[in-house]
Design a protein around this motif. Structure first.
Motif, PDB file in Angstrom:
ATOM      1  N   SER A 167      33.688  45.947  53.735  1.00 48.09           N
ATOM      2  CA  SER A 167      33.863  45.057  52.594  1.00 48.09           C
ATOM      3  C   SER A 167      32.666  45.120  51.653  1.00 48.09           C
ATOM      4  O   SER A 167      32.828  45.206  50.426  1.00 48.09           O
ATOM      5  CB  SER A 167      34.069  43.623  53.094  1.00 48.09           C
ATOM      6  OG  SER A 167      34.233  42.736  52.019  1.00 48.09           O
ATOM      7  N   THR A 168      31.462  45.079  52.224  1.00 47.66           N
ATOM      8  CA  THR A 168      30.255  45.141  51.397  1.00 47.66           C
ATOM      9  C   THR A 168      30.133  46.489  50.697  1.00 47.66           C
ATOM     10  O   THR A 168      29.774  46.570  49.517  1.00 47.66           O
ATOM     11  CB  THR A 168      29.008  44.899  52.260  1.00 47.66           C
ATOM     12  OG1 THR A 168      29.145  43.653  52.950  1.00 47.66           O
ATOM     13  CG2 THR A 168      27.749  44.864  51.409  1.00 47.66           C
ATOM     14  N   LEU A 169      30.439  47.568  51.416  1.00 49.62           N
ATOM     15  CA  LEU A 169      30.347  48.902  50.842  1.00 49.62           C
ATOM     16  C   LEU A 169      31.258  49.060  49.634  1.00 49.62           C
ATOM     17  O   LEU A 169      30.864  49.642  48.612  1.00 49.62           O
ATOM     18  CB  LEU A 169      30.699  49.953  51.906  1.00 49.62           C
ATOM     19  CG  LEU A 169      30.758  51.404  51.433  1.00 49.62           C
ATOM     20  CD1 LEU A 169      29.409  51.859  50.896  1.00 49.62           C
ATOM     21  CD2 LEU A 169      31.225  52.320  52.578  1.00 49.62           C
ATOM     22  N   LEU A 170      32.478  48.526  49.717  1.00 54.18           N
ATOM     23  CA  LEU A 170      33.400  48.636  48.592  1.00 54.18           C
ATOM     24  C   LEU A 170      32.883  47.877  47.379  1.00 54.18           C
ATOM     25  O   LEU A 170      33.037  48.330  46.234  1.00 54.18           O
ATOM     26  CB  LEU A 170      34.783  48.119  48.990  1.00 54.18           C
ATOM     27  CG  LEU A 170      35.562  48.963  49.999  1.00 54.18           C
ATOM     28  CD1 LEU A 170      36.930  48.351  50.241  1.00 54.18           C
ATOM     29  CD2 LEU A 170      35.708  50.400  49.523  1.00 54.18           C
ATOM     30  N   GLY A 183      32.057  49.956  44.191  1.00 57.48           N
ATOM     31  CA  GLY A 183      32.840  49.595  43.026  1.00 57.48           C
ATOM     32  C   GLY A 183      31.960  49.235  41.840  1.00 57.48           C
ATOM     33  O   GLY A 183      32.262  49.591  40.699  1.00 57.48           O
ATOM     34  N   THR A 184      30.851  48.555  42.123  1.00 55.85           N
ATOM     35  CA  THR A 184      29.910  48.217  41.048  1.00 55.85           C
ATOM     36  C   THR A 184      29.284  49.475  40.457  1.00 55.85           C
ATOM     37  O   THR A 184      29.164  49.615  39.240  1.00 55.85           O
ATOM     38  CB  THR A 184      28.809  47.290  41.588  1.00 55.85           C
ATOM     39  OG1 THR A 184      29.406  46.101  42.126  1.00 55.85           O
ATOM     40  CG2 THR A 184      27.832  46.902  40.487  1.00 55.85           C
ATOM     41  N   ALA A 208      34.855  43.389  37.227  1.00 54.33           N
ATOM     42  CA  ALA A 208      34.679  42.355  38.255  1.00 54.33           C
ATOM     43  C   ALA A 208      36.010  41.921  38.850  1.00 54.33           C
ATOM     44  O   ALA A 208      36.101  41.624  40.049  1.00 54.33           O
ATOM     45  CB  ALA A 208      33.945  41.155  37.664  1.00 54.33           C
ATOM     46  N   THR A 209      37.052  41.901  38.030  1.00 55.12           N
ATOM     47  CA  THR A 209      38.369  41.499  38.533  1.00 55.12           C
ATOM     48  C   THR A 209      38.868  42.453  39.599  1.00 55.12           C
ATOM     49  O   THR A 209      39.439  42.041  40.616  1.00 55.12           O
ATOM     50  CB  THR A 209      39.383  41.432  37.381  1.00 55.12           C
ATOM     51  OG1 THR A 209      38.916  40.521  36.393  1.00 55.12           O
ATOM     52  CG2 THR A 209      40.742  40.979  37.882  1.00 55.12           C
ATOM     53  N   ALA A 210      38.671  43.747  39.389  1.00 58.47           N
ATOM     54  CA  ALA A 210      39.108  44.737  40.380  1.00 58.47           C
ATOM     55  C   ALA A 210      38.340  44.574  41.683  1.00 58.47           C
ATOM     56  O   ALA A 210      38.921  44.649  42.775  1.00 58.47           O
ATOM     57  CB  ALA A 210      38.908  46.141  39.819  1.00 58.47           C
ATOM     58  N   ILE A 211      37.033  44.342  41.597  1.00 53.24           N
ATOM     59  CA  ILE A 211      36.239  44.149  42.812  1.00 53.24           C
ATOM     60  C   ILE A 211      36.695  42.896  43.546  1.00 53.24           C
ATOM     61  O   ILE A 211      36.772  42.869  44.779  1.00 53.24           O
ATOM     62  CB  ILE A 211      34.740  44.063  42.448  1.00 53.24           C
ATOM     63  CG1 ILE A 211      34.279  45.408  41.855  1.00 53.24           C
ATOM     64  CG2 ILE A 211      33.894  43.706  43.671  1.00 53.24           C
ATOM     65  CD1 ILE A 211      32.845  45.410  41.364  1.00 53.24           C
ATOM     66  N   ALA A 212      37.018  41.845  42.799  1.00 53.35           N
ATOM     67  CA  ALA A 212      37.529  40.624  43.418  1.00 53.35           C
ATOM     68  C   ALA A 212      38.848  40.879  44.136  1.00 53.35           C
ATOM     69  O   ALA A 212      39.100  40.319  45.214  1.00 53.35           O
ATOM     70  CB  ALA A 212      37.717  39.546  42.356  1.00 53.35           C
ATOM     71  N   LEU A 213      39.679  41.730  43.563  1.00 56.63           N
ATOM     72  CA  LEU A 213      40.979  42.018  44.174  1.00 56.63           C
ATOM     73  C   LEU A 213      40.851  42.778  45.491  1.00 56.63           C
ATOM     74  O   LEU A 213      41.782  42.764  46.298  1.00 56.63           O
ATOM     75  CB  LEU A 213      41.852  42.813  43.197  1.00 56.63           C
ATOM     76  CG  LEU A 213      42.464  42.008  42.047  1.00 56.63           C
ATOM     77  CD1 LEU A 213      43.132  42.934  41.052  1.00 56.63           C
ATOM     78  CD2 LEU A 213      43.463  40.988  42.580  1.00 56.63           C
ATOM     79  N   PRO A 217      28.079  41.275  46.318  1.00 59.04           N
ATOM     80  CA  PRO A 217      27.479  42.531  45.848  1.00 59.04           C
ATOM     81  C   PRO A 217      27.306  42.588  44.332  1.00 59.04           C
ATOM     82  O   PRO A 217      26.291  43.090  43.831  1.00 59.04           O
ATOM     83  CB  PRO A 217      28.481  43.590  46.337  1.00 59.04           C
ATOM     84  CG  PRO A 217      29.123  42.979  47.531  1.00 59.04           C
ATOM     85  CD  PRO A 217      29.231  41.520  47.206  1.00 59.04           C
ATOM     86  N   LEU A 218      28.270  42.053  43.589  1.00 56.99           N
ATOM     87  CA  LEU A 218      28.159  42.048  42.132  1.00 56.99           C
ATOM     88  C   LEU A 218      27.050  41.107  41.670  1.00 56.99           C
ATOM     89  O   LEU A 218      26.339  41.391  40.704  1.00 56.99           O
ATOM     90  CB  LEU A 218      29.493  41.629  41.520  1.00 56.99           C
ATOM     91  CG  LEU A 218      29.684  41.926  40.025  1.00 56.99           C
ATOM     92  CD1 LEU A 218      29.621  43.415  39.764  1.00 56.99           C
ATOM     93  CD2 LEU A 218      31.019  41.358  39.545  1.00 56.99           C
ATOM     94  N   PHE A 219      26.881  40.006  42.394  1.00 55.98           N
ATOM     95  CA  PHE A 219      25.796  39.070  42.073  1.00 55.98           C
ATOM     96  C   PHE A 219      24.437  39.732  42.264  1.00 55.98           C
ATOM     97  O   PHE A 219      23.553  39.629  41.402  1.00 55.98           O
ATOM     98  CB  PHE A 219      25.918  37.833  42.966  1.00 55.98           C
ATOM     99  CG  PHE A 219      24.712  36.934  42.949  1.00 55.98           C
ATOM    100  CD1 PHE A 219      24.467  36.096  41.873  1.00 55.98           C
ATOM    101  CD2 PHE A 219      23.812  36.940  44.003  1.00 55.98           C
ATOM    102  CE1 PHE A 219      23.353  35.269  41.853  1.00 55.98           C
ATOM    103  CE2 PHE A 219      22.698  36.118  43.997  1.00 55.98           C
ATOM    104  CZ  PHE A 219      22.463  35.279  42.917  1.00 55.98           C
TER     105      PHE A 219
END
Length: 423
Positions: A25-28, A32-33, A39-44, A221-223
């Protein structure tokens, strides 16, 4: 220790699966970043995982019943292994979202098989010991695998290959185990009316905690990247969240066993509000403070679901713990589908710090609802012992020492009517 040693093969498989799933999960999120996914895609990615997980909780038991535990485990692990490596072969957000649904479905089945197997080997005398060893395995593997993530280049094939190897190796101890397979696990249904009758605070708490947890697991991860830290800092931050939750499980549980549990939930929620608002400020002071802030936030946020479960069991009828707990789990998972989507939109509009503003708002709502409930309902005279919960799956609740063993046994089939008798 003897019972733990007898279950070493299953615990080893659990360690590989839990650790690799958290790392995945963290790797994705990190990859992704780096790929510039919105951000929406990463949330999905995490939302899709919970969609698959809920579907797995409902459908996996039929697969297990049809082909048996070992064959089902082999099938789920093989598909999950293929899904992990496929992310490196086709780097497209839509494809990753689809494969996360598959991964969630498979891991629901895998965890269900392992946890029902452990429950079958546990007795009323050692059930608490089995649960404790299982929780230690969960915490340790999740923390260690997050810590080793910075070793790999997230833009390379290597970390995805490592994930595939770990999931595949988890097949070996289960395929070769001599431990007899357990009875077929039963699927749990979401009974919102019953949950509200038993404990409105636990029901609302499970939903709000699901919103919060899915938000920080998926958007963490995005944060971190939004603060300008390198990709390897993400694994350390997520690992600190997990380790902080592990450290605080027992102190918070001990406290909640000795006073009105609602006050502990409200106090935890209030502390989470303050700390969540402080995380963006502290995390910007350097990588060391980033990790410290994750550790402290994890200490107040991660144990929250276990407190909600314990509070529900304070009010539940004897022998109904598995049904009540599984319903809370599904409520948690259903709400968790929406947390990342809401968090991603807030981060898009107001910046990465909005993640923890959103989380603070959720815990404000939890604290406020708890205060309202205290004004309306007295504390129960009979209280259940707190049991730490980290993973979210139906099978773990069967390991709960509060569960009535009769509740886990299938009801006897009715005898056929005698000739000439109408039914």
């Amino acid at each position: 220790m003897r019972v733990a040693f007898s279950l070493i093969s299953l615990l080893f498989a659990a360690a590989l699966l839990f650790g690799s799933n958290g790392m995945h999960s963290t790797l994705l999120g990190v990859r992704g970043t780096l790929e510039g996914f919105p951000a929406t895609a990463i949330a999905l990615f995490l939302t899709a995982y919970y969609v698959g997980f809920i579907a797995g909780c409902r459908r996996a038991p039929k697969i297990i019943r049809d082909v048996g535990h070992i064959r089902a485990f082999t099938a789920f692990a093989s598909i999950a292994s293929a899904a992990a490596v496929s992310h490196a072969l086709l780097v497209e957000s839509w494809f990753w979202i689809a494969t996360r649904v598959v991964t969630g479905f498979c891991f629901a089945g895998l965890q269900m098989i392992l946890e029902s197997w452990l429950n079958e080997r546990a007795t009323n005398e050692n059930r608490g010991q089995v649960l404790s060893v299982y929780r230690v395995t969960d915490f340790t593997s999740a923390t260690l695998f997050q810590a080793i993530l910075p070793v790999f280049d997230p833009k390379s094939f290597v970390p995805f290959g490592v994930l595939t190897i770990l999931i595949s190796v988890a097949l070996v101890p289960v395929a070769l185990t001599r431990i007899p397979a357990p009875p077929v696990p039963k699927s749990s249904s979401l009974q919102l009316r019953r949950l509200w009758t038993v404990s409105p605070l636990a029901a609302v708490g499970a939903a709000l905690i699901g919103l919060s947890a899915s938000s920080y697991w998926s958007m963490g991860p995005l944060f971190v990247s939004g603060l300008g830290y390198p990709a390897e800092a993400t694994g350390l931050f997520i690992g600190a969240l997990i380790f902080g939750g592990a450290l605080a499980q027992w102190p918070l549980g001990w406290l909640s066993d000795r006073m009105d549990r609602r006050y502990v939930i409200i106090g935890m929620a209030a502390a989470a509000v303050v700390i969540a608002l402080s995380v963006p400020l502290l995390a910007g002071l350097g990588q060391a403070m980033l990790i410290v802030s994750g550790l402290v936030f994890g200490a107040v946020a991660v144990p929250a679901f276990g407190l909600a479960i314990a509070h529900a069991n304070d009010h539940a009828e004897p022998g109904s713990s598995v049904a009540v707990n599984a319903g809370l789990l599904l409520l948690y998972g259903a709400s968790a589908c929406f947390g990342p989507l809401a968090a991603s939109q807030l981060m898009r509009l107001f910046g990465t710090n909005a993640l923890f503003w959103w989380i603070a708002a959720i815990y404000v709502a939890l604290a406020a609802f708890g205060i309202v409930r205290i004004s309306l309902r007295e504390a129960p005279k009979v209280r259940e012992e707190y049991v730490p919960i980290m993973r979210t799956n139906t099978g773990i609740f069967e390991l709960d020492p509060r569960a009535d063993p009769r509740e886990q046994e299938p009801a006897p089939e009715p005898e056929p009517p005698e000739a000439g008798v109408r039914t």
